[in-house]
Design a protein around this motif. Structure first.
Motif, PDB file in Angstrom:
ATOM      1  N   ALA A 191       0.862  -1.063   0.098  1.00 11.15           N
ATOM      2  CA  ALA A 191       0.015   0.261   0.103  1.00 11.15           C
ATOM      3  C   ALA A 191       0.678   1.184   0.029  1.00 11.15           C
ATOM      4  O   ALA A 191       0.488   2.110  -0.713  1.00 11.15           O
ATOM      5  CB  ALA A 191      -1.112   0.068   1.053  1.00 11.15           C
ATOM      6  N   ASP A 192       1.838   1.211   0.741  1.00 13.29           N
ATOM      7  CA  ASP A 192       2.742   2.422   0.840  1.00 13.29           C
ATOM      8  C   ASP A 192       3.487   2.902  -0.571  1.00 13.29           C
ATOM      9  O   ASP A 192       3.260   3.600  -0.825  1.00 13.29           O
ATOM     10  CB  ASP A 192       3.758   2.319   1.950  1.00 13.29           C
ATOM     11  N   ALA A 193       3.968   1.719  -1.253  1.00 13.17           N
ATOM     12  CA  ALA A 193       4.715   1.784  -2.450  1.00 13.17           C
ATOM     13  C   ALA A 193       3.629   2.015  -3.583  1.00 13.17           C
ATOM     14  O   ALA A 193       4.066   2.857  -4.533  1.00 13.17           O
ATOM     15  CB  ALA A 193       5.355   0.688  -2.998  1.00 13.17           C
ATOM     16  N   ASP A 194       2.248   1.596  -3.488  1.00 16.81           N
ATOM     17  CA  ASP A 194       1.441   1.981  -4.348  1.00 16.81           C
ATOM     18  C   ASP A 194       0.962   3.369  -4.322  1.00 16.81           C
ATOM     19  O   ASP A 194       0.743   4.111  -5.360  1.00 16.81           O
ATOM     20  CB  ASP A 194       0.350   1.129  -4.278  1.00 16.81           C
ATOM     21  N   ALA A 195       0.940   3.985  -3.208  1.00 16.11           N
ATOM     22  CA  ALA A 195       0.664   5.312  -2.783  1.00 16.11           C
ATOM     23  C   ALA A 195       1.967   6.187  -3.371  1.00 16.11           C
ATOM     24  O   ALA A 195       1.338   7.320  -4.037  1.00 16.11           O
ATOM     25  CB  ALA A 195       0.397   5.744  -1.371  1.00 16.11           C
ATOM     26  N   GLU A 196       3.115   5.876  -3.268  1.00  9.74           N
ATOM     27  CA  GLU A 196       3.989   6.741  -3.757  1.00  9.74           C
ATOM     28  C   GLU A 196       4.095   6.513  -5.293  1.00  9.74           C
ATOM     29  O   GLU A 196       4.397   7.601  -6.132  1.00  9.74           O
ATOM     30  CB  GLU A 196       5.612   6.047  -3.243  1.00  9.74           C
ATOM     31  N   LEU A 197       3.916   5.282  -5.923  1.00 13.52           N
ATOM     32  CA  LEU A 197       3.646   5.327  -7.232  1.00 13.52           C
ATOM     33  C   LEU A 197       2.573   6.310  -8.092  1.00 13.52           C
ATOM     34  O   LEU A 197       2.914   6.954  -8.973  1.00 13.52           O
ATOM     35  CB  LEU A 197       3.420   3.849  -7.883  1.00 13.52           C
ATOM     36  N   GLU A 198       1.307   6.387  -7.202  1.00 16.36           N
ATOM     37  CA  GLU A 198       0.277   7.115  -7.564  1.00 16.36           C
ATOM     38  C   GLU A 198       0.596   8.717  -7.534  1.00 16.36           C
ATOM     39  O   GLU A 198       0.413   9.579  -8.382  1.00 16.36           O
ATOM     40  CB  GLU A 198      -0.836   6.993  -6.720  1.00 16.36           C
ATOM     41  N   ALA A 199       1.341   8.918  -6.468  1.00 20.67           N
ATOM     42  CA  ALA A 199       1.881  10.405  -6.371  1.00 20.67           C
ATOM     43  C   ALA A 199       2.838  10.785  -7.557  1.00 20.67           C
ATOM     44  O   ALA A 199       2.869  11.889  -8.154  1.00 20.67           O
ATOM     45  CB  ALA A 199       2.508  10.564  -4.963  1.00 20.67           C
ATOM     46  N   SER A 200       3.714   9.779  -7.859  1.00 18.18           N
ATOM     47  CA  SER A 200       4.787  10.071  -8.961  1.00 18.18           C
ATOM     48  C   SER A 200       4.162  10.252 -10.245  1.00 18.18           C
ATOM     49  O   SER A 200       4.566  11.044 -11.306  1.00 18.18           O
ATOM     50  CB  SER A 200       5.710   8.950  -9.104  1.00 18.18           C
ATOM     51  N   ILE A 201       2.967   9.376 -10.533  1.00 23.02           N
ATOM     52  CA  ILE A 201       2.119   9.311 -11.797  1.00 23.02           C
ATOM     53  C   ILE A 201       1.503  10.730 -11.901  1.00 23.02           C
ATOM     54  O   ILE A 201       1.495  11.407 -12.920  1.00 23.02           O
ATOM     55  CB  ILE A 201       1.444   8.247 -11.972  1.00 23.02           C
ATOM     56  N   LEU A 202       0.970  11.209 -10.743  1.00 25.11           N
ATOM     57  CA  LEU A 202       0.104  12.438 -10.726  1.00 25.11           C
ATOM     58  C   LEU A 202       1.074  13.607 -11.101  1.00 25.11           C
ATOM     59  O   LEU A 202       0.796  14.417 -11.722  1.00 25.11           O
ATOM     60  CB  LEU A 202      -0.427  12.709  -9.260  1.00 25.11           C
ATOM     61  N   ALA A 203       2.364  13.619 -10.359  1.00 21.47           N
ATOM     62  CA  ALA A 203       3.336  14.670 -10.505  1.00 21.47           C
ATOM     63  C   ALA A 203       4.134  14.669 -11.915  1.00 21.47           C
ATOM     64  O   ALA A 203       4.208  15.891 -12.413  1.00 21.47           O
ATOM     65  CB  ALA A 203       4.329  14.719  -9.465  1.00 21.47           C
ATOM     66  N   HIS A 204       4.384  13.568 -12.546  1.00 18.28           N
ATOM     67  CA  HIS A 204       5.035  13.276 -13.597  1.00 18.28           C
ATOM     68  C   HIS A 204       4.621  12.784 -14.841  1.00 18.28           C
ATOM     69  O   HIS A 204       5.310  12.815 -15.971  1.00 18.28           O
ATOM     70  CB  HIS A 204       6.502  12.760 -13.522  1.00 18.28           C
ATOM     71  N   GLY A 205       3.477  12.012 -14.735  1.00 21.48           N
ATOM     72  CA  GLY A 205       2.802  11.218 -15.691  1.00 21.48           C
ATOM     73  C   GLY A 205       3.461   9.764 -15.596  1.00 21.48           C
ATOM     74  O   GLY A 205       4.269   9.467 -14.931  1.00 21.48           O
ATOM     75  N   LEU A 206       2.974   9.159 -16.684  1.00 19.63           N
ATOM     76  CA  LEU A 206       3.576   7.650 -16.900  1.00 19.63           C
ATOM     77  C   LEU A 206       4.578   7.574 -17.453  1.00 19.63           C
ATOM     78  O   LEU A 206       4.924   8.055 -18.631  1.00 19.63           O
ATOM     79  CB  LEU A 206       2.427   6.817 -17.738  1.00 19.63           C
ATOM     80  N   ILE A 207       5.876   7.511 -16.689  1.00 21.31           N
ATOM     81  CA  ILE A 207       7.186   7.527 -17.502  1.00 21.31           C
ATOM     82  C   ILE A 207       7.450   6.363 -18.304  1.00 21.31           C
ATOM     83  O   ILE A 207       8.147   6.385 -19.305  1.00 21.31           O
ATOM     84  CB  ILE A 207       8.163   7.770 -16.348  1.00 21.31           C
ATOM     85  N   GLN A 208       7.358   5.102 -17.779  1.00 23.93           N
ATOM     86  CA  GLN A 208       7.558   3.879 -18.552  1.00 23.93           C
ATOM     87  C   GLN A 208       6.386   3.407 -19.034  1.00 23.93           C
ATOM     88  O   GLN A 208       5.246   3.327 -18.606  1.00 23.93           O
ATOM     89  CB  GLN A 208       8.191   2.921 -17.401  1.00 23.93           C
ATOM     90  N   ASN A 209       6.564   3.093 -20.523  1.00 22.91           N
ATOM     91  CA  ASN A 209       5.375   2.600 -21.122  1.00 22.91           C
ATOM     92  C   ASN A 209       4.775   1.282 -20.546  1.00 22.91           C
ATOM     93  O   ASN A 209       5.616   0.346 -19.868  1.00 22.91           O
ATOM     94  CB  ASN A 209       5.601   2.247 -22.809  1.00 22.91           C
ATOM     95  N   LEU A 210       3.640   0.992 -20.577  1.00 19.90           N
ATOM     96  CA  LEU A 210       2.819  -0.278 -20.341  1.00 19.90           C
ATOM     97  C   LEU A 210       2.991  -1.336 -21.557  1.00 19.90           C
ATOM     98  O   LEU A 210       3.090  -0.854 -22.836  1.00 19.90           O
ATOM     99  CB  LEU A 210       1.501  -0.425 -20.229  1.00 19.90           C
ATOM    100  N   VAL A 211       3.070  -2.459 -21.346  1.00 17.64           N
ATOM    101  CA  VAL A 211       3.307  -3.713 -22.294  1.00 17.64           C
ATOM    102  C   VAL A 211       2.116  -4.410 -22.475  1.00 17.64           C
ATOM    103  O   VAL A 211       1.691  -4.895 -21.450  1.00 17.64           O
ATOM    104  CB  VAL A 211       4.685  -4.413 -22.246  1.00 17.64           C
TER     105      VAL A 211
END
Length: 72
Positions: A26-46
């Motif tokens: 949950a903590d890592a997921d929250a950090e990931l959400e904050a990063s995506i919100l701030a910077h967008g999706l940096i690495q493409n999905l496959v």
């Protein structure tokens, strides 16, 4: 061989059952959400196309990122 990224609406993406990750933090997921919100999706999905559903894809790599995008 390199493929050109295809822009696809997040609503047309689902996590594939063959996605490797089975646990979450949950903590890592929250950090990931904050990063995506701030910077967008940096690495493409496959993903791979879903048969009989034009424009829909199952994500085989990046399921955690996809979950974060769907929560946002």
């Amino acid at each position: 061989m390199s493929q050109t990224p295809i822009p696809v609406p997040a609503a047309n993406l689902t996590k594939s059952p063959v996605n490797v990750r089975t646990r979450s933090d949950a903590d890592a997921d929250a950090e990931l959400e904050a990063s995506i919100l701030a910077h967008g999706l940096i690495q493409n999905l496959v993903g791979v196309p879903v048969s009989r559903k034009k424009g829909h894809y199952r994500i085989t790599a990046g399921g955690r990122r996809l979950d974060a995008v769907h929560r946002l």
